[in-house]
Design an enzyme around this catalytic site. Structure first.
Site, PDB file in Angstrom:
ATOM      1  N   SER A 260     -10.555  -0.713   3.324  1.00 48.85           N
ATOM      2  CA  SER A 260      -9.881  -1.009   4.490  1.00 48.85           C
ATOM      3  C   SER A 260      -9.397   0.603   4.926  1.00 48.85           C
ATOM      4  O   SER A 260      -8.840   1.240   4.198  1.00 48.85           O
ATOM      5  CB  SER A 260      -8.696  -1.528   4.473  1.00 48.85           C
ATOM      6  OG  SER A 260      -8.969  -2.990   3.812  1.00 48.85           O
TER       7      SER A 260
ATOM      8  N   ARG B  97       0.837  -1.143   0.053  1.00 43.67           N
ATOM      9  CA  ARG B  97       0.045   0.000   0.025  1.00 43.67           C
ATOM     10  C   ARG B  97       0.957   1.299   0.025  1.00 43.67           C
ATOM     11  O   ARG B  97       0.678   2.251   0.618  1.00 43.67           O
ATOM     12  CB  ARG B  97      -0.782   0.180   1.251  1.00 43.67           C
ATOM     13  CG  ARG B  97      -1.836  -1.054   1.456  1.00 43.67           C
ATOM     14  CD  ARG B  97      -2.924  -0.996   0.218  1.00 43.67           C
ATOM     15  NE  ARG B  97      -3.958  -2.074   0.446  1.00 43.67           N
ATOM     16  CZ  ARG B  97      -4.063  -3.326  -0.253  1.00 43.67           C
ATOM     17  NH1 ARG B  97      -2.947  -3.740  -0.681  1.00 43.67           N
ATOM     18  NH2 ARG B  97      -4.909  -4.141   0.036  1.00 43.67           N
TER      19      ARG B  97
ATOM     20  N   GLU C 235      -4.807   3.681   5.892  1.00 44.09           N
ATOM     21  CA  GLU C 235      -4.459   3.492   4.422  1.00 44.09           C
ATOM     22  C   GLU C 235      -5.099   4.825   3.753  1.00 44.09           C
ATOM     23  O   GLU C 235      -4.756   5.206   2.770  1.00 44.09           O
ATOM     24  CB  GLU C 235      -5.156   2.270   4.249  1.00 44.09           C
ATOM     25  CG  GLU C 235      -4.978   2.146   2.540  1.00 44.09           C
ATOM     26  CD  GLU C 235      -5.924   0.930   2.085  1.00 44.09           C
ATOM     27  OE1 GLU C 235      -5.737  -0.223   2.565  1.00 44.09           O
ATOM     28  OE2 GLU C 235      -6.703   1.394   1.065  1.00 44.09           O
TER      29      GLU C 235
HETATM   30  P1  FAD Z   1      -8.936   8.722  -5.244  1.00 42.68           P
HETATM   31  O1  FAD Z   1      -9.773   8.083  -3.874  1.00 42.68           O
HETATM   32  O2  FAD Z   1      -9.545   9.488  -6.086  1.00 42.68           O
HETATM   33  O3  FAD Z   1      -7.680   9.188  -4.949  1.00 42.68           O
HETATM   34  C1  FAD Z   1      -6.610   8.509  -4.049  1.00 42.68           C
HETATM   35  C2  FAD Z   1      -5.187   9.244  -4.098  1.00 42.68           C
HETATM   36  O4  FAD Z   1      -4.562   9.286  -5.154  1.00 42.68           O
HETATM   37  C3  FAD Z   1      -5.427  10.949  -3.410  1.00 42.68           C
HETATM   38  O5  FAD Z   1      -4.446  11.170  -2.678  1.00 42.68           O
HETATM   39  C4  FAD Z   1      -5.252  11.441  -4.974  1.00 42.68           C
HETATM   40  O6  FAD Z   1      -4.943  12.851  -4.947  1.00 42.68           O
HETATM   41  C5  FAD Z   1      -4.433  10.607  -5.620  1.00 42.68           C
HETATM   42  N1  FAD Z   1      -4.437  10.346  -7.205  1.00 42.68           N
HETATM   43  C6  FAD Z   1      -5.686   9.880  -7.850  1.00 42.68           C
HETATM   44  N2  FAD Z   1      -5.541   9.881  -9.077  1.00 42.68           N
HETATM   45  C7  FAD Z   1      -4.021  10.364  -9.302  1.00 42.68           C
HETATM   46  C8  FAD Z   1      -3.508  10.565 -10.494  1.00 42.68           C
HETATM   47  N3  FAD Z   1      -3.946  10.254 -11.824  1.00 42.68           N
HETATM   48  N4  FAD Z   1      -2.191  11.051 -10.352  1.00 42.68           N
HETATM   49  C9  FAD Z   1      -1.833  11.436  -9.212  1.00 42.68           C
HETATM   50  N5  FAD Z   1      -2.561  11.210  -7.897  1.00 42.68           N
HETATM   51  C10 FAD Z   1      -3.386  10.738  -8.135  1.00 42.68           C
HETATM   52  N6  FAD Z   1      -7.850  -0.824  -2.397  1.00 42.68           N
HETATM   53  C11 FAD Z   1      -6.869  -1.827  -2.577  1.00 42.68           C
HETATM   54  O7  FAD Z   1      -5.615  -1.634  -2.771  1.00 42.68           O
HETATM   55  N7  FAD Z   1      -7.360  -2.981  -2.284  1.00 42.68           N
HETATM   56  C12 FAD Z   1      -8.418  -3.397  -2.407  1.00 42.68           C
HETATM   57  O8  FAD Z   1      -8.857  -4.520  -2.346  1.00 42.68           O
HETATM   58  C13 FAD Z   1      -9.536  -2.352  -2.233  1.00 42.68           C
HETATM   59  N8  FAD Z   1     -10.847  -2.384  -1.988  1.00 42.68           N
HETATM   60  C14 FAD Z   1     -11.736  -1.365  -1.644  1.00 42.68           C
HETATM   61  C15 FAD Z   1     -13.045  -1.765  -1.642  1.00 42.68           C
HETATM   62  C16 FAD Z   1     -13.870  -0.525  -1.424  1.00 42.68           C
HETATM   63  C17 FAD Z   1     -15.304  -0.980  -1.160  1.00 42.68           C
HETATM   64  C18 FAD Z   1     -13.462   0.499  -1.558  1.00 42.68           C
HETATM   65  C19 FAD Z   1     -14.319   1.847  -1.473  1.00 42.68           C
HETATM   66  C20 FAD Z   1     -12.204   1.129  -1.621  1.00 42.68           C
HETATM   67  C21 FAD Z   1     -11.077   0.100  -1.645  1.00 42.68           C
HETATM   68  N9  FAD Z   1      -9.805   0.140  -1.955  1.00 42.68           N
HETATM   69  C22 FAD Z   1      -8.872  -0.964  -2.169  1.00 42.68           C
HETATM   70  C23 FAD Z   1      -9.209   1.472  -2.188  1.00 42.68           C
HETATM   71  C24 FAD Z   1      -9.343   2.182  -3.338  1.00 42.68           C
HETATM   72  O9  FAD Z   1     -10.458   1.765  -4.174  1.00 42.68           O
HETATM   73  C25 FAD Z   1      -7.974   2.339  -4.252  1.00 42.68           C
HETATM   74  O10 FAD Z   1      -7.016   2.799  -3.460  1.00 42.68           O
HETATM   75  C26 FAD Z   1      -8.072   2.984  -5.379  1.00 42.68           C
HETATM   76  O11 FAD Z   1      -7.092   2.624  -6.222  1.00 42.68           O
HETATM   77  C27 FAD Z   1      -8.470   4.544  -5.310  1.00 42.68           C
HETATM   78  O12 FAD Z   1      -8.716   4.961  -6.569  1.00 42.68           O
HETATM   79  P2  FAD Z   1      -9.416   6.408  -6.894  1.00 42.68           P
HETATM   80  O13 FAD Z   1      -9.312   6.641  -8.180  1.00 42.68           O
HETATM   81  O14 FAD Z   1     -10.641   6.176  -6.289  1.00 42.68           O
HETATM   82  O15 FAD Z   1      -8.503   7.284  -6.026  1.00 42.68           O
HETATM   83  N1  EPU Z   2     -10.700 -10.632  10.344  1.00 49.71           N
HETATM   84  C1  EPU Z   2     -11.320 -10.250  11.895  1.00 49.71           C
HETATM   85  N2  EPU Z   2     -12.405  -9.572  11.699  1.00 49.71           N
HETATM   86  C2  EPU Z   2     -13.033  -8.952  10.854  1.00 49.71           C
HETATM   87  C3  EPU Z   2     -12.222  -9.409   9.275  1.00 49.71           C
HETATM   88  C4  EPU Z   2     -11.214  -9.805   9.360  1.00 49.71           C
HETATM   89  O1  EPU Z   2     -10.666 -10.785  12.610  1.00 49.71           O
HETATM   90  O2  EPU Z   2     -14.138  -8.280  10.921  1.00 49.71           O
HETATM   91  C5  EPU Z   2      -9.345 -11.436  10.288  1.00 49.71           C
HETATM   92  C6  EPU Z   2      -9.673 -12.743   9.879  1.00 49.71           C
HETATM   93  O3  EPU Z   2      -9.002 -13.456  10.577  1.00 49.71           O
HETATM   94  C7  EPU Z   2      -8.985 -12.903   8.448  1.00 49.71           C
HETATM   95  C8  EPU Z   2      -8.393 -11.667   8.570  1.00 49.71           C
HETATM   96  O4  EPU Z   2      -8.645 -10.833   9.299  1.00 49.71           O
HETATM   97  O5  EPU Z   2      -8.658 -13.977   8.178  1.00 49.71           O
HETATM   98  C9  EPU Z   2      -8.066 -11.007   7.252  1.00 49.71           C
HETATM   99  O6  EPU Z   2      -9.194 -10.563   6.735  1.00 49.71           O
HETATM  100  P1  EPU Z   2      -9.609 -10.332   5.019  1.00 49.71           P
HETATM  101  O7  EPU Z   2      -9.305 -11.435   4.263  1.00 49.71           O
HETATM  102  O8  EPU Z   2     -11.053  -9.744   5.033  1.00 49.71           O
HETATM  103  O9  EPU Z   2      -8.701  -9.143   4.733  1.00 49.71           O
HETATM  104  P2  EPU Z   2      -8.142  -7.793   5.423  1.00 49.71           P
HETATM  105  O10 EPU Z   2      -6.613  -7.885   5.903  1.00 49.71           O
HETATM  106  O11 EPU Z   2      -9.142  -7.245   6.250  1.00 49.71           O
HETATM  107  C10 EPU Z   2      -6.771  -7.073   3.089  1.00 49.71           C
HETATM  108  C11 EPU Z   2      -6.781  -5.630   2.241  1.00 49.71           C
HETATM  109  C12 EPU Z   2      -7.960  -5.602   1.329  1.00 49.71           C
HETATM  110  C13 EPU Z   2      -7.895  -6.793   0.420  1.00 49.71           C
HETATM  111  C14 EPU Z   2      -8.342  -7.922   1.183  1.00 49.71           C
HETATM  112  C15 EPU Z   2      -8.061  -9.345   0.236  1.00 49.71           C
HETATM  113  C16 EPU Z   2      -5.542  -4.339   3.476  1.00 49.71           C
HETATM  114  C17 EPU Z   2      -5.225  -3.204   4.638  1.00 49.71           C
HETATM  115  N3  EPU Z   2      -6.603  -4.776   3.155  1.00 49.71           N
HETATM  116  O12 EPU Z   2      -7.943  -6.897   3.906  1.00 49.71           O
HETATM  117  O13 EPU Z   2      -7.874  -4.289   0.690  1.00 49.71           O
HETATM  118  O14 EPU Z   2      -9.112  -6.647  -0.430  1.00 49.71           O
HETATM  119  O15 EPU Z   2      -7.030  -8.344   2.348  1.00 49.71           O
HETATM  120  O16 EPU Z   2      -6.766  -9.409  -0.099  1.00 49.71           O
HETATM  121  O17 EPU Z   2      -4.532  -4.841   3.178  1.00 49.71           O
HETATM  122  C18 EPU Z   2      -8.188  -2.224   0.963  1.00 49.71           C
HETATM  123  O18 EPU Z   2      -7.023  -1.744   0.889  1.00 49.71           O
HETATM  124  O19 EPU Z   2      -9.124  -1.247   0.765  1.00 49.71           O
HETATM  125  C19 EPU Z   2      -8.655  -3.395   0.892  1.00 49.71           C
HETATM  126  C20 EPU Z   2     -10.026  -3.873   0.909  1.00 49.71           C
END
Ligand code: FAD
Ligand code: EPU
Length: 337
Positions: free
Chosen positions: A237, A163, A333
């Site tokens: 997250s 991240r 994050e």
């Molecule tokens: P924004 O929120 O619009 O911007 C994020 C940051 O990047 C800001 O600081 C912005 O200024 C900068 N930025 C954006 N575009 C540019 C550009 N073109 N040039 C320079 N800077 C820029 N993230 C994960 O890693 N893994 C996940 O599994 C994951 N699951 C998610 C699930 C949900 C339901 C939600 C709501 C979010 C999740 N995220 C996850 C976080 C998010 O989706 C990602 O970080 C995504 O890449 C953000 O994209 P965005 O276009 O919405 O960025």
């Molecule tokens: N767990 C709990 N309580 C909860 C949920 C999870 O105790 O409410 C524990 C469980 O033991 C589980 C472990 O946490 O096994 C991991 O949970 P999960 O697999 O849901 O993944 P996470 O660590 O919570 C991370 C990323 C997600 C990504 C998933 C799948 C980060 C900060 N988050 O979540 O990314 O989608 O793994 O790879 O690394 C994001 O970055 O926004 C994001 C959603």
């Protein structure tokens, strides 16, 4: 480039926080970024906005919002094994993943259903289900926001981490990313060992899995755990999973033998922040119009009408209780504005 004045950002952030900005510039091509640079006053404030899915607004945005809408998906070259595709930074991430899956170009399928735009993906090196952006990254193009100079960044120059990237550190706020080029595999190599992917695949009647099957499995798992921002405001997250030295880990393990963990090196172990937060009693906590998600303790939610300041305060309270109970300092994050 189109300019809109005095607009609400509520529909431009997945938390659904009501704040405003005096000027929003819609960037559709590189020339729009250069026009902005030459017309802006020195030191004026601005925020680059993609899908707003990794942001928490705690106040109105001062200055400009640069809304990235640079589109285009182009196959730039191919070898016997790989294809290189260059994608405009304003393309929707999941739409691009589905396009590559449909073309049977392997590499992005585990990253299905992540919200946001392609240009934001390198900022925090998005990751899910055992794959990170860095695994399929070839290069990106960006424009320096003071000089207007265009630069191509290689994998090494992006300094990707968990991240993390150079764009969150030494070069924070300095570049507008305009495109990302991915290297994808013509003969996909499936990555299915993470989490529940295999369990989900076993529900299928066939045994030879495709990248479409993996993408569908990831989508199903995500839909069962994470709130859909269209229904409940959230930014995924809210905190990163902490990495702690093994000495501290072994001490905690003695005290909490049921604590889940992932060894990441000879000296450090990663602990799921969701588990730590849940142990502190926060999971499902409802504070009126905001709180902690019922199914995932790592996700803070806005049930409607909460302010960014409320959610920020909640995150501060969570940080303090995890620190008190486990001695671990969580890191946010989500980008707080
Ligand atoms: P924004 O929120 O619009 O911007 C994020 C940051 O990047 C800001 O600081 C912005 O200024 C900068 N930025 C954006 N575009 C540019 C550009 N073109 N040039 C320079 N800077 C820029 N993230 C994960 O890693 N893994 C996940 O599994 C994951 N699951 C998610 C699930 C949900 C339901 C939600 C709501 C979010 C999740 N995220 C996850 C976080 C998010 O989706 C990602 O970080 C995504 O890449 C953000 O994209 P965005 O276009 O919405 O960025
Ligand atoms: N767990 C709990 N309580 C909860 C949920 C999870 O105790 O409410 C524990 C469980 O033991 C589980 C472990 O946490 O096994 C991991 O949970 P999960 O697999 O849901 O993944 P996470 O660590 O919570 C991370 C990323 C997600 C990504 C998933 C799948 C980060 C900060 N988050 O979540 O990314 O989608 O793994 O790879 O690394 C994001 O970055 O926004 C994001 C959603």
């Amino acid at each position: 480039m189109t300019t809109t004045e005095n607009i609400s950002l509520k529909n431009y952030n997945t938390f659904g926080i009501e704040v405003s900005v005096s000027k929003m510039l819609v960037i559709q091509q590189e020339a729009d970024v250069l026009d902005f640079i030459s017309s802006k006053e020195k030191d004026s404030n601005f925020l680059i906005l993609g899908g707003g899915s990794n942001l928490l607004f705690t106040q109105d945005v001062q200055g400009y919002v640069l809304k990235n809408e640079i589109k285009g998906v182009k196959l730039v070259s191919e070898t016997k094994d790989d294809v290189y595709i260059k994608v405009g930074a304003g393309e929707n991430w999941h739409k691009v993943v589905l396009h590559c899956v449909a073309m049977n170009w392997g590499g992005l399928e585990n990253l299905s259903l992540i919200p946001g735009c392609v240009g934001a993906a390198p900022i925090q090196n998005i990751g899910a289900y055992g794959v990170e952006l860095k695994d399929v990254f070839h290069e990106l193009e960006a424009i320096h926001l003071e000089t207007g100079e265009k630069k191509v960044f290689s994998l090494e120059e992006c300094a990707f981490g968990y991240r993390d990237s150079v764009f969150k550190n030494a070069l924070k706020g300095q570049y507008f990313i305009t495109s990302v080029t991915f290297c994808l595999h013509k003969t996909p190599i499936l990555s299915v060992s993470y989490g529940d992917i295999e369990k989900e695949l076993k529900k299928l009647s066939h045994k030879e899995y495709s990248i479409k099957d993996v993408s569908n499995a990831v989508i199903a798992i995500r839909e069962s755990k994470l709130p859909n921002p269209v229904e409940i405001g959230n930014a995924g997250s809210f905190f990163k999973n902490p990495t702690i030295p093994n000495k501290q880990f072994n001490r905690l393990r003695g005290e909490f033998p049921e604590m889940p963990f992932y060894p990441i090196s000879a000296s450090h172990t990663k602990i799921p922040a969701a588990w730590l937060i849940q142990q502190c009693g926060w999971k499902g906590k409802n504070l009126g119009n905001y709180g902690v998600h019922t199914k995932q303790a790592l996700v803070l939610v806005n049930y409607g009408g909460a302010s960014g300041k409320d959610i920020y305060q909640l995150s501060t309270d969570i940080l303090a209780s995890v620190k008190k109970q486990f001695g671990i300092e969580l890191e946010r994050e989500v980008n707080v504005v």
